[in-house]
Structures are given as structure tokens and as C-alpha cells.
Design a protein around this motif. Structure first.
Motif, PDB file in Angstrom:
ATOM      1  N   GLN A  49       0.850  -1.193   0.000  1.00 43.45           N
ATOM      2  CA  GLN A  49       0.000   0.000   0.000  1.00 43.45           C
ATOM      3  C   GLN A  49       0.892   1.253   0.000  1.00 43.45           C
ATOM      4  N   TYR A  73       0.906   5.153   0.696  1.00 40.66           N
ATOM      5  CA  TYR A  73       0.020   6.013   1.475  1.00 40.66           C
ATOM      6  C   TYR A  73       0.667   7.357   1.780  1.00 40.66           C
ATOM      7  N   CYS A  97      -6.448   6.697   3.926  1.00 37.66           N
ATOM      8  CA  CYS A  97      -5.397   5.776   4.387  1.00 37.66           C
ATOM      9  C   CYS A  97      -5.612   5.429   5.854  1.00 37.66           C
ATOM     10  N   TYR A 114      -6.338  -3.110   6.990  1.00 37.54           N
ATOM     11  CA  TYR A 114      -5.068  -3.550   6.410  1.00 37.54           C
ATOM     12  C   TYR A 114      -4.252  -4.343   7.445  1.00 37.54           C
ATOM     13  N   LYS A 159       3.608  -1.634   3.436  1.00 34.15           N
ATOM     14  CA  LYS A 159       3.156  -0.273   3.147  1.00 34.15           C
ATOM     15  C   LYS A 159       4.374   0.633   2.992  1.00 34.15           C
TER      16      LYS A 159
END
Length: 495
Positions: free
Chosen positions: A398, A400, A407, A414, A431
Motif C-alpha cells: 500500500q 500512502y 489511508c 489492512y 506499506k
């Protein structure tokens, strides 16, 4: 009481004087509708028309800028607007499907979409270039010299007569490209004799301020003239060996691998000083330009925020000496750490190392975490290849931003996904802060959060996740795309 009474007229006068300026600004924008559009639009040689909806937030934001630009352009270019909620027939006729839509009209006909800035000054500068004919008629050699003696390049066609078919094609091309370049033409063939031509041709004059001993200031185009061939000729020759990169032309220059020397460049007030460092770049350019690298110079002040963001350059770095970077079309970045020497030797060494593959790419990256034991693995630019491109593991990553509310909303789901798959040693949930770290090529991140899946065996073709953002949706996607059987750690969701 008497004093108070005397104050009232004064206050009233002040208040009234605040309104006419704003009101007159709005009156400078012509209102058009279904009934009078054709009649009023044909009265103006050049118009910028805004198609809008009163409820549109972007339209409301644009309105005061548009009004101010209209006042500055008054008497030169007419600005107008059409309310598409009240005049849907006109908006449908011109293919308006979103708001606001801006179009340039010439003598009442839709000429081109407006793709310039949306600030008052930006609209003013852009539309000033749209005034007058697409190509200026030059009758004498004096006219030609006056036109070409300009800050920007000049493209001048020389033709045998007003009925020349090449002239009509040239003018058509000028109409399509006038927002980027300056065009003029003459029907006097003798104007080309000074430049070694005695037949119909197009002359490209590079800006006089960029004249140098390393290349010709004039380039002649004699090939078969079409809009496409002329466009290619201009694209390949207008910038020369070492153009002046600006905020306006940077995207056109960066379609190729580009070296740029940034310094206190100012061709308006210090042309000689600006060319001092440019000439030193050009001396080196001739040795390397055939190897697929293009060159440019730029005003460091115009690109300070970009240099700080993309290359970690502080405002005082480099002092008066140029700061040199290479940015490839794939987004790879390199910086010259050695001081720029006046003999150009340091630049040559930098280029030799670049072409030999000895330079380390500059990567904007947060520090690699000392501990990374949480279920969601933190990735930074420096560790991206090690974690995401691990050949033995599937990775969901991810991208962000800390300021992104979406987010933050996704964070719990997540983490739950990462906890669910924690026992799967071939799967990584990760991430990366895409604001503080360079995003690798192959990952298109325009908004947050953006999620990609990099499966085993297909690391060079990551899959963008476009599904819903609930646990079951992520698990369903991974089950379909993973290179191995999903180990879900006892999830109760039915897969």
C-alpha cells in the motif's frame, strides 16, 4: 448625535465604493445562452468560453480567477461563460460532459480545448498568445528581422505566393501549435536567399539569446510539408543542443533522458552571465549527445522546491556553481557530487561514470527501519527492492500519505489482513509512505491509498488492486492472484 449623523454618509460612500470593482469584473465576462450563442460568439475573433454548472465546486473555485483574467484581457480577448444547467442544448453541441470545460473559439467556431493554467495570471498569459493570426504575414526583410528578434524561437515559412498549397498547410499547422511556438510566413521567396534557399521552405530561428558557436542559429526544412512532418521538424530542432528548460517546457524536454545544469540563470537581465555556464555545458555536450542523452540549463530558483523534493538539494547547496542532475525517462535520478569546474573536466568525469554504469542512483528514502517486526512491514525506497522484489514472496503493498484520511480509515482493515496472513511465510503485507520515498517505475501512484500486488515471477508487472477495501475482498483477490495456496491463519471468512 449630529457628529454621528455626519459619519453615516461617509461610511455609506466607503461601502458602496467596495462593490463596483468586483461587479465590473463579473461584467467583463460575457454570458451566452442557447438563443444568442451563435450571434454573440461570431462577433469576436478570439474567445475563451467557460462551460459550467452553478453547483460545481471546481467551477466556483475557478470563477474569481476567470473574472480577474477577463478584466486584464478586456479589449484583447473576450472571456465568456455558459451555464449548462440552463443552456443544455449549447453545451451538448460542443460535447461538454464535465465541469468546468474551457474552450477557445475563433470567430464563433470551436478552435481548440483550453489546457493552460487556471489562475488569473496563467489564463492571461496563455490567452495573450492566442491573439492575432495563427501565422503573421511578413512583407519585408525588416519585418522578418523584427519577428525573429524575440525571446523565444521563431518558425517562418517562405512561399512563392498566397495560393501556395504548402502555405495553407503551414497555416493549419500554426493553428494547432501556436500555443507552443511562434509562426510567421512570407510570400516573397527572396527573403530566404540570405539563408541559402531559393525555393519554398520553412526556416526555424532559435532564440537570439541562445546563439552560440556550437550549432547553427537557423535550421532549414525543405521536406514535403505536412502538419505531421512540420511538427516533427520543430520538435527535433527547436531546442538545439542545450535548451533553456522552464516550468512551461520541462515536460516536453523530459520525454528523453535529460541532464540539467541548475544555476542563477537570468536571460532577461544577465544574458552574458547566463550563457557563461551554458557554453561550458555545450562544450561537453558535443562529445556525448550522440549517446542518447539530452542536455539543458535552468534557473535554480524556478525549480527549488523540485530540487529539494526530488534530489535533496538545500537552498544553499552549490552556491554560485551549477548543480547538475540527470533524470531518465524512466524516472531514475543521478546527481553530480563533484564541484562543477570551469574547464568542464568534472562534468566529463560525471558523464563517463554515468555511461559506464558506475553512478549510484539518487533515491529519496526514509531510513531503513532497524526493527520491522509488525505484521504490516514498513518499506522505504532503499529497502523496496529487497522486500517487494523478493523473488520467493508475493507482496501486497500500500502506498500512502500520513495526511490522507482514506489511508487512516484503511489502517485497521489492512492490519487485520496482515494479522490474518501472518502465518503465511510466502506472503508479505507491506506499506510505504509515497510522499517521503521515491516510488519505483512501474507503480503509478497519483492518489492515496494506491495498492499493488507484486506476485512471484511477475515482479516487473505488478497488479493494481481496484477492489473494495474490506478484509474479505482483499482475501478473495489474493486467493485469485497469489502464486501459491493461501494460508489464511484460520480466517472465518468463506473464500
Amino acid at each position: 448625535m449630529e457628529a454621528a449623523v455626519r459619519l453615516i454618509p461617509a461610511v455609506t460612500l466607503v461601502l458602496l465604493s467596495c462593490f463596483p470593482a468586483a461587479e465590473s469584473s463579473r461584467r467583463d465576462v460575457l454570458e451566452l445562452g442557447d438563443a444568442d450563442f451563435d450571434y454573440l460568439a461570431t462577433e469576436h475573433e478570439t474567445m475563451l468560453i467557460k462551460f459550467y454548472a452553478p453547483w460545481c465546486g471546481h467551477c466556483k473555485k475557478l470563477a474569481p480567477e476567470f473574472d480577474r483574467a477577463a478584466t486584464r484581457l478586456k479589449g484583447t480577448v473576450q472571456l465568456a461563460k455558459v451555464d449548462c444547467t440552463a443552456h443544455s442544448e449549447t453545451c451538448a453541441r460542443f460535447g461538454v460532459s464535465g465541469y468546468p470545460t474551457l474552450k477557445i473559439f475563433r470567430n464563433g467556431k470551436d478552435s481548440a480545448p483550453y489546457d493552460g493554467p487556471r489562475t488569473a495570471d496563467g489564463i492571461y498569459q496563455y490567452m495573450k498568445k492566442q491573439t492575432g493570426p495563427d501565422s503573421v504575414l511578413l512583407k519585408t526583410e525588416e519585418h522578418l528581422h523584427t519577428f525573429m528578434d524575440h525571446y523565444d524561437a521563431s518558425i517562418i515559412g517562405v512561399f512563392s505566393g498566397a495560393d501556395s498549397p504548402r502555405l495553407s498547410e503551414f497555416v493549419r499547422a500554426a493553428g494547432l501549435l501556436r500555443d507552443q511556438f511562434r509562426f510567421a510566413h512570407s510570400v516573397e521567396l527572396k527573403l530566404g536567399e540570405k539563408y541559402g534557399v531559393n525555393s519554398e521552405c520553412v526556416l526555424l530561428f532559435r532564440p537570439p539569446r541562445l546563439a552560440n558557436k556550437f550549432e547553427d542559429s537557423v535550421v532549414v526544412f525543405k521536406d514535403y510539408l505536412t502538419i505531421g512532418s512540420l511538427r516533427r521538424f520543430i520538435r527535433d530542432n527547436v531546442y538545439g543542443l542545450c535548451p533553456h528548460m522552464t516550468v512551461e517546457n520541462r515536460d516536453r524536454l523530459r520525454v528523453r533522458d535529460l541532464l540539467t545544469a541548475y544555476y542563477d540563470l537570468d536571460f532577461h537581465h544577465n544574458s552574458r552571465g547566463s550563457n557563461y555556464w551554458r557554453n561550458r555545458v555545450m562544450k561537453v555536450t558535443s562529445k556525448y549527445s550522440a549517446r542518447g542523452l539530452t542536455f539543458s540549463v535552468a534557473n535554480k530558483k524556478d525549480f527549488l522546491s523540485e530540487l529539494e523534493e526530488d534530489f535533496g538539494l538545500g537552498t544553499s547547496d552549490g552556491g554560485e556553481l551549477p548543480f547538475v542532475t540527470i533524470r531518465t525517462k524512466l524516472g531514475h535520478k543521478y546527481t553530480m557530487r563533484e564541484e562543477f569546474t570551469r574547464d568542464g573536466q568534472s562534468l566529463e568525469r560525471f558523464l563517463d561514470d554515468y555511461f559506464s554504469g558506475l553512478l549510484k542512483r539518487y533515491v529519496k528514502s526514509e531510513p531503513v527501519p532497524e526493527r520491522n517486526s509488525a505484521s504490516v512491514k514498513v518499506v522505504v525506497a532503499e529497502s523496496f527492492d529487497q522486500v517487494v522484489n523478493d523473488p520467493d514472496k508475493d507482496v501486497l503493498i500500500q502506498f500512502y500519505s500520513n495526511s490522507c484520511p482514506h489511508c487512516k480509515k484503511l489502517e485497521l482493515v489492512y492490519k487485520e489482513l496482515a494479522d490474518t496472513l501472518l502465518s503465511d511465510k510466502k506472503m508479505v503485507i507491506a506499506k510505504m509512505n509515497a510522499v517521503e520515498n521515491d516510488v519505483p517505475s512501474g507503480y503509478d501512484v497519483q492518489g492515496f491509498p494506491t495498492i499493488y500486488f507484486a506476485p512471484v515471477g511477475r515482479k516487473d508487472e505488478p497488479i493494481r488492486y481496484e477492489g473494495a477495501r474490506e478484509l474479505k475482498d482483499f482475501l478473495k483477490f489474493l486467493k485469485r492472484e497469489m502464486s501459491h495456496s493461501l494460508v489464511d491463519g484460520g480466517s472465518k471468512d468463506e473464500l
